[in-house]
Design a protein around this motif. Structure first.
Motif, short mmCIF file in Angstrom:
data_model
loop_
_atom_site.label_atom_id
_atom_site.label_comp_id
_atom_site.label_asym_id
_atom_site.label_seq_id
_atom_site.Cartn_x
_atom_site.Cartn_y
_atom_site.Cartn_z
N PHE A 1 0.83 -1.20 0.00
CA PHE A 1 0.00 0.00 0.00
C PHE A 1 0.87 1.25 0.00
O PHE A 1 1.87 1.32 0.70
CB PHE A 1 -0.90 0.04 1.24
CG PHE A 1 -2.05 -0.92 1.20
CD1 PHE A 1 -3.29 -0.52 0.75
CD2 PHE A 1 -1.89 -2.23 1.63
CE1 PHE A 1 -4.36 -1.41 0.72
CE2 PHE A 1 -2.94 -3.13 1.61
CZ PHE A 1 -4.18 -2.71 1.14
N GLU A 2 0.44 2.23 -0.79
CA GLU A 2 0.95 3.59 -0.70
C GLU A 2 -0.18 4.40 -0.11
O GLU A 2 -1.16 4.70 -0.78
CB GLU A 2 1.33 4.11 -2.09
CG GLU A 2 1.92 5.51 -2.10
CD GLU A 2 3.31 5.57 -1.49
OE1 GLU A 2 3.40 6.17 -0.40
OE2 GLU A 2 4.25 5.04 -2.09
N GLU A 3 -0.08 4.69 1.20
CA GLU A 3 -1.19 5.27 1.97
C GLU A 3 -2.40 4.33 1.87
O GLU A 3 -2.33 3.20 2.29
CB GLU A 3 -1.47 6.70 1.51
CG GLU A 3 -0.30 7.64 1.78
CD GLU A 3 -0.57 9.07 1.40
OE1 GLU A 3 -1.60 9.34 0.73
OE2 GLU A 3 0.25 9.92 1.78
N SER A 4 -3.50 4.76 1.24
CA SER A 4 -4.68 3.89 1.18
C SER A 4 -4.84 3.19 -0.17
O SER A 4 -5.83 2.49 -0.40
CB SER A 4 -5.95 4.71 1.46
OG SER A 4 -6.09 5.75 0.51
N THR A 5 -3.87 3.35 -1.05
CA THR A 5 -3.96 2.79 -2.40
C THR A 5 -3.17 1.49 -2.51
O THR A 5 -2.00 1.43 -2.11
CB THR A 5 -3.42 3.79 -3.44
OG1 THR A 5 -4.16 5.00 -3.34
CG2 THR A 5 -3.54 3.24 -4.85
N GLU B 1 -7.10 -4.63 2.81
CA GLU B 1 -7.39 -3.21 2.93
C GLU B 1 -7.69 -2.84 4.38
O GLU B 1 -7.25 -1.80 4.88
CB GLU B 1 -8.57 -2.84 2.03
CG GLU B 1 -8.27 -2.96 0.55
CD GLU B 1 -9.48 -2.67 -0.33
OE1 GLU B 1 -10.51 -2.22 0.23
OE2 GLU B 1 -9.40 -2.91 -1.54
#
Length: 244
Positions: free
Chosen positions: A17-21, A231
């Motif tokens: 993950f890159e932050e929430s992505t 997630e």
């Protein structure tokens, strides 16, 4: 970047993950664990945290081997979660179920949420609109149902998942497929119907390895996301960092 790892009863799923992505997803066998993580970290050298939720039989040492490269965190019952845990036996509540409840609480605020995880087992987890985790149910998943019919009878064959041609199975294999698949679908729809009778402002989240197969067969409207646990693992870890 954060590398999340879900150690299940059957396989391991991971995501960067890159932050929430989500940058990339991975699925592999337990025996491949260390080699796969090493390969992922070579591809994504900016990963700063390795976050693990485990219900399967993998030694912690396999993850701790990477401690010199990044911070390793194993979720436990002692962590901070974004819901009020009303479960009677909190220490026996699976970490995977707690992570799913955490993700549902954070992603769908001020709603009644039912999370259905269709994997080796199927679990139902309910969090009300006031963020109280109330519990749910556990029953055998599709694979376990096929295996039990074979293992606990003398003559029934071991089959793999297949959509039945008809509700009326005209052969033993078709009768097994009809019983397993349709019975499974009726169970899920039945649980959802019972929750709907009592609760409004309601969302159903379907996840797990069999989510896509099941989604189009359910009569109820659902939010299907096979990666919801990963997630949720990322979201709940971010919540922990902000609230420790």
């Amino acid at each position: 970047m954060i590398l999340t790892v879900d150690v299940g009863n059957t396989r391991i799923k991971a995501a960067v993950f890159e932050e929430s992505t989500v940058v990339e997803n991975f699925v592999f066998e337990k025996i491949e664990l260390e080699k796969k993580i090493e390969k992922i970290l070579k591809k994504f050298p900016n990963c700063s945290d390795l976050v693990v939720a485990s219900v399967g039989s993998v030694e912690k040492q396999s993850f701790l081997a990477f401690e010199k490269q990044l911070k390793v965190h194993f979720f436990t019952h002692e962590d901070v979660f974004p819901f009020h845990n009303k479960y009677a036996t909190q220490k026996t509540l699976g970490i995977d179920r707690m992570i799913l409840a955490g993700g549902a609480t954070l992603q769908f605020p001020k709603q009644n949420r039912l999370v259905i995880d269709a994997g080796t087992c199927i679990t139902y987890d309910f969090i009300d609109e006031n963020d109280n985790y109330l519990g749910g149910a556990i029953s055998p998943g599709l694979r376990l149902r096929y295996e039990s019919l074979h293992n606990f009878t003398a003559r029934l064959p071991l089959l793999t998942l297949e959509a039945p041609d008809n509700y009326v199975g005209n052969s033993t294999p078709q009768a097994i497929h009809s019983g397993v698949v349709n019975g499974f679908v009726y169970e899920i729809d039945g649980f959802i119907d019972e929750y709907r009778k009592e609760f409004s402002n309601f969302i159903i989240i379907l996840t797990g390895g069999d989510a896509e197969f099941l989604a189009k067969r359910l009569k109820n409207t659902i939010f299907a996301n096979s990666n919801f646990l990963l997630e949720s693992l990322n979201q709940t870890y971010q919540y922990k960092i902000d609230n420790d």
